[in-house]
Design a protein around this motif. Structure first.
Motif, PDB file in Angstrom:
ATOM      1  N   ARG A  51       1.787   2.029   0.615  1.00  0.00           N
ATOM      2  CA  ARG A  51       0.660   1.123   0.364  1.00  0.00           C
ATOM      3  C   ARG A  51       1.208  -0.298   0.432  1.00  0.00           C
ATOM      4  O   ARG A  51       1.451  -0.930  -0.587  1.00  0.00           O
ATOM      5  CB  ARG A  51       0.022   1.414  -0.999  1.00  0.00           C
ATOM      6  N   ASP A  53       1.799  -4.225   0.651  1.00  0.00           N
ATOM      7  CA  ASP A  53       1.080  -5.375   0.109  1.00  0.00           C
ATOM      8  C   ASP A  53       0.695  -6.337   1.221  1.00  0.00           C
ATOM      9  O   ASP A  53       1.249  -6.307   2.320  1.00  0.00           O
ATOM     10  CB  ASP A  53       1.957  -6.113  -0.912  1.00  0.00           C
ATOM     11  N   ASP A  54      -0.243  -7.200   0.918  1.00  0.00           N
ATOM     12  CA  ASP A  54      -0.604  -8.264   1.843  1.00  0.00           C
ATOM     13  C   ASP A  54       0.651  -9.081   2.154  1.00  0.00           C
ATOM     14  O   ASP A  54       1.398  -9.466   1.251  1.00  0.00           O
ATOM     15  CB  ASP A  54      -1.671  -9.163   1.216  1.00  0.00           C
ATOM     16  N   ALA A  56       3.156  -7.915   4.083  1.00  0.00           N
ATOM     17  CA  ALA A  56       4.254  -7.016   4.465  1.00  0.00           C
ATOM     18  C   ALA A  56       4.260  -6.809   5.980  1.00  0.00           C
ATOM     19  O   ALA A  56       3.264  -7.065   6.667  1.00  0.00           O
ATOM     20  CB  ALA A  56       4.112  -5.675   3.762  1.00  0.00           C
ATOM     21  N   LYS A  94      -6.472  -7.176   3.231  1.00  0.00           N
ATOM     22  CA  LYS A  94      -5.069  -7.580   3.307  1.00  0.00           C
ATOM     23  C   LYS A  94      -4.608  -7.562   4.762  1.00  0.00           C
ATOM     24  O   LYS A  94      -5.163  -6.845   5.603  1.00  0.00           O
ATOM     25  CB  LYS A  94      -4.184  -6.663   2.459  1.00  0.00           C
ATOM     26  N   PRO A 126      -7.761  -3.256   0.853  1.00  0.00           N
ATOM     27  CA  PRO A 126      -6.620  -3.486  -0.049  1.00  0.00           C
ATOM     28  C   PRO A 126      -5.798  -2.240  -0.372  1.00  0.00           C
ATOM     29  O   PRO A 126      -4.603  -2.338  -0.639  1.00  0.00           O
ATOM     30  CB  PRO A 126      -7.280  -4.050  -1.316  1.00  0.00           C
ATOM     31  N   ASP A 127      -6.434  -1.059  -0.358  1.00  0.00           N
ATOM     32  CA  ASP A 127      -5.702   0.171  -0.693  1.00  0.00           C
ATOM     33  C   ASP A 127      -5.281   0.960   0.546  1.00  0.00           C
ATOM     34  O   ASP A 127      -4.863   2.118   0.441  1.00  0.00           O
ATOM     35  CB  ASP A 127      -6.544   1.059  -1.609  1.00  0.00           C
TER      36      ASP A 127
END
Length: 227
Positions: A51, A53-54, A56, A94, A126-127
């Motif tokens: 998962r 993150d924004d 990455a 994201k 986001p997920d």
């Protein structure tokens, strides 16, 4: 007769010493990488489980590798600012940089040629997982029954993690040449545990050669005594 024995022994040395030019058998597959600052690290889990993150960056490299210690990195650095420069941030979503490196012709399955390396900015929920980010910019994807990633954007057309009988140094040379034309980092390889970093013959080979040489010398001495 003794001289002939020595010539045979010494003449065979280059062939024995050169036998180390071939590497152990490997597997042809897409390896998965995650960004760690400005460098790549081999992912410890599959893209469907990550998962990110924004901000990455995740990378995928197709190559023939013995194992994770020998796997070739994507030849483009994980630079999020560059990859996502043309994709504005959106509220509730994201951005993930995705680097796709199909590798070199030396690693391609028979009858196929790898497409050009590329990078894209995935803008997802986001997920969203790494696999979902990849699918949003590089469909179609192909998986096997064990959820192993087999193909990205249809490459390769068939096969999935198949074993390659033998990987030679020619593959590495081609890889290094291709890396010079890509706007990226050079390919790096880490020797597997237990490998001989010197590149020379192993101790066992040297001991065996010594024994053969002693037999040759003994034959010469015996021949001289008979004269």
């Amino acid at each position: 007769m003794g001289a002939a024995v020595l010539l045979l022994v010494l003449g065979g040395l280059p062939a024995v010493l050169g036998a180390g030019s071939a590497q152990a058998a490997g597997y042809r597959y897409w390896s998965f990488w995650e960004s760690d600052g400005g460098k790549w690290t081999y992912a410890t889990q599959g893209p469907s489980l990550t998962r990110p993150d924004d901000g990455a960056v995740e990378g995928f490299r197709f190559a023939v590798s013995e194992d994770s210690q020998d796997a070739a990195q994507p030849r483009r650095a994980p630079d999020f600012e560059e990859i996502c420069a043309g994709t504005p941030a959106q509220e509730g979503r994201k951005r993930i940089g995705v680097v796709i490196d199909p590798g070199t012709a030396a690693d391609a399955p028979a009858g196929e040629r790898p497409p050009a390396p590329r990078a894209a900015c995935a803008q997802v929920e986001p997920d969203a997982s790494g696999a979902q980010a990849l699918a949003s910019v590089a469909a179609p994807l192909r998986y096997d029954s064990n959820a192993l990633l087999c193909a990205i954007s249809g490459y390769p057309a068939s096969g999935c993690g198949e074993q390659v009988a033998e990987a030679t140094e020619d593959s590495e040379d081609t890889d290094a040449t291709a890396a010079g034309s890509a706007a990226s980092e050079p390919v790096t390889r880490t020797p597997a545990a237990g490998d001989d970093d010197s590149g020379g013959p192993s101790a066992g080979v040297l001991v065996g050669l010594g024994a053969v040489l002693l037999l040759g010398i003994a034959a010469v001495l015996q021949a001289r005594r008979r004269r």
